[in-house]
Enzyme design. Structure first.
Site, PDB file in Angstrom:
ATOM      1  N   ASN A  20       0.859  -1.188   0.000  1.00 37.86           N
ATOM      2  CA  ASN A  20       0.000   0.000   0.000  1.00 37.86           C
ATOM      3  C   ASN A  20       0.899   1.244   0.000  1.00 37.86           C
ATOM      4  OD1 ASN A  20      -1.389   2.292   1.135  1.00 37.86           O
ATOM      5  ND2 ASN A  20      -3.072   0.921   1.629  1.00 37.86           N
ATOM      6  N   ASP A  22      -0.118   4.534  -0.089  1.00 40.19           N
ATOM      7  CA  ASP A  22      -0.803   5.783   0.282  1.00 40.19           C
ATOM      8  C   ASP A  22       0.128   6.763   0.998  1.00 40.19           C
ATOM      9  OD1 ASP A  22      -3.058   4.527  -0.646  1.00 40.19           O
ATOM     10  OD2 ASP A  22      -3.981   4.250   1.323  1.00 40.19           O
ATOM     11  N   HIS A  23       1.025   6.234   1.834  1.00 32.44           N
ATOM     12  CA  HIS A  23       1.841   7.144   2.637  1.00 32.44           C
ATOM     13  C   HIS A  23       2.900   7.867   1.818  1.00 32.44           C
ATOM     14  CE1 HIS A  23      -0.241   6.350   6.273  1.00 32.44           C
ATOM     15  NE2 HIS A  23      -0.221   5.064   5.997  1.00 32.44           N
ATOM     16  N   ARG A  31       2.830  19.013   0.840  1.00 33.34           N
ATOM     17  CA  ARG A  31       3.210  20.269   0.169  1.00 33.34           C
ATOM     18  C   ARG A  31       2.418  20.538  -1.097  1.00 33.34           C
ATOM     19  NH1 ARG A  31       8.247  22.433   1.877  1.00 33.34           N
ATOM     20  NH2 ARG A  31       8.108  22.238   4.126  1.00 33.34           N
ATOM     21  N   HIS A  56      -5.669   3.615  -1.705  1.00 31.06           N
ATOM     22  CA  HIS A  56      -7.004   3.981  -1.221  1.00 31.06           C
ATOM     23  C   HIS A  56      -7.324   5.365  -1.760  1.00 31.06           C
ATOM     24  CE1 HIS A  56      -9.808   4.455   2.549  1.00 31.06           C
ATOM     25  NE2 HIS A  56     -10.430   4.709   1.415  1.00 31.06           N
ATOM     26  N   ARG A  58      -9.480   8.117  -1.420  1.00 30.52           N
ATOM     27  CA  ARG A  58     -10.483   8.558  -0.441  1.00 30.52           C
ATOM     28  C   ARG A  58     -11.348   9.654  -1.029  1.00 30.52           C
ATOM     29  NH1 ARG A  58      -8.886   6.793   5.135  1.00 30.52           N
ATOM     30  NH2 ARG A  58     -10.720   7.940   5.768  1.00 30.52           N
ATOM     31  N   ARG A  62      -7.181  12.908   0.292  1.00 31.45           N
ATOM     32  CA  ARG A  62      -6.120  13.418   1.180  1.00 31.45           C
ATOM     33  C   ARG A  62      -4.743  12.888   0.799  1.00 31.45           C
ATOM     34  NH1 ARG A  62      -7.400  10.362   6.854  1.00 31.45           N
ATOM     35  NH2 ARG A  62      -9.422  11.300   6.495  1.00 31.45           N
ATOM     36  N   HIS A  63      -4.664  11.752   0.132  1.00 23.52           N
ATOM     37  CA  HIS A  63      -3.338  11.284  -0.300  1.00 23.52           C
ATOM     38  C   HIS A  63      -3.344  10.869  -1.777  1.00 23.52           C
ATOM     39  CE1 HIS A  63      -5.208   7.572   1.077  1.00 23.52           C
ATOM     40  NE2 HIS A  63      -4.881   7.732   2.346  1.00 23.52           N
ATOM     41  N   GLU A  83      -8.675   0.383  -3.069  1.00 20.15           N
ATOM     42  CA  GLU A  83      -9.527   0.466  -1.872  1.00 20.15           C
ATOM     43  C   GLU A  83     -10.431   1.668  -2.035  1.00 20.15           C
ATOM     44  OE1 GLU A  83      -7.463   0.879   1.795  1.00 20.15           O
ATOM     45  OE2 GLU A  83      -6.235  -0.880   1.422  1.00 20.15           O
ATOM     46  N   THR A 113      -6.918   6.934   9.844  1.00 20.67           N
ATOM     47  CA  THR A 113      -6.820   5.822   8.907  1.00 20.67           C
ATOM     48  C   THR A 113      -8.097   4.996   9.056  1.00 20.67           C
ATOM     49  OG1 THR A 113      -5.486   3.903   8.241  1.00 20.67           O
ATOM     50  CG2 THR A 113      -5.554   4.400  10.591  1.00 20.67           C
ATOM     51  N   THR A 114      -8.274   3.996   8.184  1.00 21.68           N
ATOM     52  CA  THR A 114      -9.488   3.182   8.247  1.00 21.68           C
ATOM     53  C   THR A 114      -9.568   2.513   9.608  1.00 21.68           C
ATOM     54  OG1 THR A 114      -9.013   2.718   5.929  1.00 21.68           O
ATOM     55  CG2 THR A 114     -10.815   1.496   6.933  1.00 21.68           C
ATOM     56  N   GLU A 164     -11.061  -9.236   3.183  1.00 17.88           N
ATOM     57  CA  GLU A 164      -9.791  -8.846   3.789  1.00 17.88           C
ATOM     58  C   GLU A 164     -10.056  -8.709   5.278  1.00 17.88           C
ATOM     59  OE1 GLU A 164      -7.436  -5.693   2.023  1.00 17.88           O
ATOM     60  OE2 GLU A 164      -6.510  -5.262   3.968  1.00 17.88           O
ATOM     61  N   HIS A 203      -3.749  -4.278   7.788  1.00 18.37           N
ATOM     62  CA  HIS A 203      -3.905  -3.111   8.652  1.00 18.37           C
ATOM     63  C   HIS A 203      -3.068  -3.272   9.908  1.00 18.37           C
ATOM     64  CE1 HIS A 203      -5.433   0.553  10.366  1.00 18.37           C
ATOM     65  NE2 HIS A 203      -5.989   0.794   9.204  1.00 18.37           N
ATOM     66  N   GLY A 204      -2.104  -2.372  10.053  1.00 18.91           N
ATOM     67  CA  GLY A 204      -1.276  -2.347  11.261  1.00 18.91           C
ATOM     68  C   GLY A 204      -0.192  -3.419  11.303  1.00 18.91           C
ATOM     69  N   GLY A 225       1.264  -1.273   4.360  1.00 15.04           N
ATOM     70  CA  GLY A 225       1.699   0.023   3.868  1.00 15.04           C
ATOM     71  C   GLY A 225       2.632   0.775   4.787  1.00 15.04           C
ATOM     72  N   HIS A 226       2.109   1.223   5.925  1.00 15.82           N
ATOM     73  CA  HIS A 226       2.828   2.202   6.726  1.00 15.82           C
ATOM     74  C   HIS A 226       4.223   1.745   7.123  1.00 15.82           C
ATOM     75  CE1 HIS A 226       3.810   4.572  10.330  1.00 15.82           C
ATOM     76  NE2 HIS A 226       3.221   5.543   9.673  1.00 15.82           N
TER      77      HIS A 226
HETATM   78  N1  PXP Z   1      -5.814  -2.853   4.266  1.00 16.32           N
HETATM   79  C1  PXP Z   1      -6.754  -1.890   4.330  1.00 16.32           C
HETATM   80  C2  PXP Z   1      -8.157  -2.237   3.949  1.00 16.32           C
HETATM   81  C3  PXP Z   1      -6.430  -0.586   4.722  1.00 16.32           C
HETATM   82  O1  PXP Z   1      -7.386   0.364   4.776  1.00 16.32           O
HETATM   83  C4  PXP Z   1      -5.083  -0.280   5.032  1.00 16.32           C
HETATM   84  C5  PXP Z   1      -4.712   1.120   5.418  1.00 16.32           C
HETATM   85  O2  PXP Z   1      -4.957   1.984   4.388  1.00 16.32           O
HETATM   86  C6  PXP Z   1      -4.131  -1.307   4.936  1.00 16.32           C
HETATM   87  C7  PXP Z   1      -4.520  -2.589   4.591  1.00 16.32           C
HETATM   88  C8  PXP Z   1      -2.680  -1.061   5.232  1.00 16.32           C
HETATM   89  O3  PXP Z   1      -2.536  -0.729   6.550  1.00 16.32           O
HETATM   90  P1  PXP Z   1      -1.111  -0.253   7.101  1.00 16.32           P
HETATM   91  O4  PXP Z   1      -0.771   1.015   6.411  1.00 16.32           O
HETATM   92  O5  PXP Z   1      -1.338  -0.104   8.559  1.00 16.32           O
HETATM   93  O6  PXP Z   1      -0.134  -1.363   6.765  1.00 16.32           O
END
Ligand code: PXP
Length: 262
Positions: A20, A22-23, A31, A56, A58, A62-63, A83, A113-114, A164, A203-204, A225-226
């Site tokens: 992912n 997004d970050h 910026r 994602h 949104r 935002r990103h 997403e 975040t979600t 998921e 997620h996480g 992602g993060h």
């Molecule tokens: N899966 C879904 C459905 C999410 O919404 C996210 C966060 O955008 C992720 C996975 C990835 O999560 P993380 O950035 O915490 O790894």
């Protein structure tokens, strides 16, 4: 002629890694400029071994921006997982861009975040119609839900092929509660597969907690992602993806309990 003993191959299917990005877009949007470009970094993630790229889009943009999704569709060599919230605007975008998969997620403007999974059991009919239209257009649909039997049953009746599983509660659990949260995800994976659903999770997840989730039998893909983007600041994205992919593909079965303690 002598033949060697035929040993049946034992396939332990490995989970694949969706990265992912997004970050990366978050840094650009801080910026409102043109760098870093998530599209260029997606290609580096692919070089590092990503099996797919997740973004994602949104409602508040935002990103990730619409242009990112369009360019990713045109340039990725792997799979694009979009997403999105279950809205008419997002449906139109998905039908135009045609990602390989849509993952429907809940969205609240004020969240960082979600936060939770989608309440498929509570919004059944709307989700079911949307799943039908996307699947009818040849787009695989995954529903992001908590590891909860009621939600899984609702996913099945909605006609989704994938779920998921939300790993947030596992990721945030205190050390002593992690085995319980892991057991919930393992049980949900088994139950979902018994219903004919394919299972992803995310997620996480981090370099430190991913292995027990990757080791769950029947787990197909982890979306992360993060933590990858955070590590990329130190080692570069290609290497950060390579390191995560190694853990996802060859996880220790139970590092929570120290099965490979030195
Ligand atoms: N899966 C879904 C459905 C999410 O919404 C996210 C966060 O955008 C992720 C996975 C990835 O999560 P993380 O950035 O915490 O790894």
């Amino acid at each position: 002629m002598r033949f060697g003993r035929i040993v049946p191959a034992v396939f332990a299917p490995m989970a694949s890694l969706g990265v992912n990005i997004d970050h990366i877009a978050n840094v650009r949007q801080a910026r409102r400029t043109v760098e870093p470009d998530p599209v260029r970094f997606a290609l580096l993630a692919e070089l590092g071994g990503a099996d797919g790229i997740t973004v994602h889009l949104r409602e508040d943009r935002r990103h990730i921006q619409d242009r990112d999704v369009e360019l990713l569709r045109a340039t990725l060599r792997t799979r694009l997982n979009l997403e999105m919230a279950a809205t008419a605007e997002m449906e139109a975008i998905a039908l135009r861009i045609r990602p390989d998969m849509v993952t429907l997620v809940p969205e609240r403007r004020e969240e960082v975040t979600t936060e939770g999974g989608l309440d498929v059991a509570g919004q059944g009919e709307g989700i079911r119609t949307l799943v039908g239209r996307l699947e009818g257009a040849g787009i695989g649909v995954s529903l992001f839900v908590d590891p909860d039997g009621r939600q899984l049953e609702a996913c099945r009746t909605c006609g989704a092929r994938w779920v998921e599983l939300h790993t947030g509660a596992y990721a945030e659990a205190a050390w002593e509660d992690q085995p319980l949260q892991l057991a919930r995800i393992t049980e949900a994976t088994t139950n979902a597969r018994a219903m004919g659903l394919r299972v992803n999770a995310g997620h996480g997840l981090t370099y430190h907690n991913v292995e027990p989730i990757a080791a769950i039998e029947g787990m197909e893909e982890l979306n992360i992602g993060h933590t990858i983007v955070a590590r990329a600041l130190a080692v570069g994205l290609e290497e950060a993806v390579r390191q995560m992919r190694a853990l996802v593909q060859n996880p220790r079965r139970d590092p929570l309990f120290g099965d490979r303690q030195p």
